[in-house]
Design a protein around this motif. Structure first.
Motif, PDB file in Angstrom:
ATOM      1  N   GLU A 158      90.112  14.862  68.720  1.00 16.17           N
ATOM      2  CA  GLU A 158      90.508  13.463  68.900  1.00 16.17           C
ATOM      3  C   GLU A 158      91.740  13.364  69.809  1.00 16.17           C
ATOM      4  O   GLU A 158      91.811  12.495  70.691  1.00 16.17           O
ATOM      5  N   ILE A 159      92.677  14.269  69.623  1.00 16.69           N
ATOM      6  CA  ILE A 159      93.888  14.284  70.464  1.00 16.69           C
ATOM      7  C   ILE A 159      93.519  14.649  71.899  1.00 16.69           C
ATOM      8  O   ILE A 159      94.035  14.055  72.851  1.00 16.69           O
ATOM      9  N   VAL A 160      92.615  15.612  72.054  1.00 14.30           N
ATOM     10  CA  VAL A 160      92.157  15.997  73.389  1.00 14.30           C
ATOM     11  C   VAL A 160      91.587  14.786  74.116  1.00 14.30           C
ATOM     12  O   VAL A 160      91.923  14.523  75.277  1.00 14.30           O
ATOM     13  N   GLU A 161      90.744  14.022  73.438  1.00 11.52           N
ATOM     14  CA  GLU A 161      90.148  12.828  74.059  1.00 11.52           C
ATOM     15  C   GLU A 161      91.208  11.789  74.411  1.00 11.52           C
ATOM     16  O   GLU A 161      91.153  11.171  75.469  1.00 11.52           O
ATOM     17  N   MET A 162      92.186  11.578  73.534  1.00  7.19           N
ATOM     18  CA  MET A 162      93.270  10.626  73.816  1.00  7.19           C
ATOM     19  C   MET A 162      94.064  11.059  75.051  1.00  7.19           C
ATOM     20  O   MET A 162      94.401  10.232  75.906  1.00  7.19           O
ATOM     21  N   LEU A 163      94.359  12.355  75.149  1.00  4.67           N
ATOM     22  CA  LEU A 163      95.113  12.859  76.294  1.00  4.67           C
ATOM     23  C   LEU A 163      94.316  12.687  77.589  1.00  4.67           C
ATOM     24  O   LEU A 163      94.870  12.283  78.612  1.00  4.67           O
ATOM     25  N   LYS A 164      93.017  12.960  77.539  1.00  2.59           N
ATOM     26  CA  LYS A 164      92.180  12.787  78.731  1.00  2.59           C
ATOM     27  C   LYS A 164      92.135  11.326  79.157  1.00  2.59           C
ATOM     28  O   LYS A 164      92.229  11.018  80.343  1.00  2.59           O
ATOM     29  N   LYS A 165      92.004  10.411  78.185  1.00  2.00           N
ATOM     30  CA  LYS A 165      91.988   8.980  78.510  1.00  2.00           C
ATOM     31  C   LYS A 165      93.316   8.527  79.101  1.00  2.00           C
ATOM     32  O   LYS A 165      93.362   7.609  79.917  1.00  2.00           O
ATOM     33  N   ALA A 166      94.410   9.200  78.707  1.00  2.00           N
ATOM     34  CA  ALA A 166      95.732   8.843  79.223  1.00  2.00           C
ATOM     35  C   ALA A 166      96.008   9.458  80.597  1.00  2.00           C
ATOM     36  O   ALA A 166      97.020   9.164  81.211  1.00  2.00           O
ATOM     37  N   GLY A 167      95.100  10.328  81.071  1.00  3.63           N
ATOM     38  CA  GLY A 167      95.261  10.877  82.420  1.00  3.63           C
ATOM     39  C   GLY A 167      95.452  12.377  82.489  1.00  3.63           C
ATOM     40  O   GLY A 167      95.608  12.928  83.580  1.00  3.63           O
ATOM     41  N   ALA A 168      95.432  13.073  81.366  1.00  2.00           N
ATOM     42  CA  ALA A 168      95.569  14.528  81.391  1.00  2.00           C
ATOM     43  C   ALA A 168      94.329  15.147  82.026  1.00  2.00           C
ATOM     44  O   ALA A 168      93.211  14.700  81.779  1.00  2.00           O
TER      45      ALA A 168
END
Length: 127
Positions: free
Chosen positions: A21-31
């Motif tokens: 879930e954190i991985v997906e949040m980071l990707k959505k934020a631009g990571a």
């Protein structure tokens, strides 16, 4: 936030399967994941590097990841910026650049405004 700031967090989060879930949040934020560097290139950087003042840094490869361990310090896992440039995952302000130096490999270690040139040294084998 910039991708350069989020990418190290993404690298750390992807190590733990419970952090999807954190991985997906980071990707959505631009990571964005760091670039992949082939195993042969990574292996070519492994060794002990020394500067003229006696600083030693040992570069190791395990599980497809480079680590750097300055003398007397714990190893820091490195992430690729590109095929020759790396930085520690856990903190900013340090950059490592590997470059061939004739028949040997050289390493440039940049810490803040200070840059140190190191050369790979051959290990002497004990009989």
């Amino acid at each position: 936030m910039k991708a350069e700031t989020l990418t190290p967090a993404l690298v750390i989060a992807t190590e733990d399967k419970d952090k999807a879930e954190i991985v997906e949040m980071l990707k959505k934020a631009g990571a964005v994941p760091p670039p992949a560097v082939d195993a042969a290139t990574l292996q070519s950087f492994v060794g002990k590097y020394k500067d003229e003042a006696g600083l030693e840094v040992v570069i190791t490869l395990a599980d497809g990841r480079l680590s750097a361990a300055p003398t007397g310090q714990r190893p820091a896992v490195l992430m690729a910026i590109d095929n020759n440039n790396f930085r520690p995952v856990a903190f900013e302000g340090i950059a490592i650049t590997f470059k061939p130096d004739g028949n040997s490999m050289g390493m440039k270690l940049k810490r803040g405004t200070n840059t140190t040139q190191l050369k790979r040294v051959e290990e002497t084998k004990q009989p």
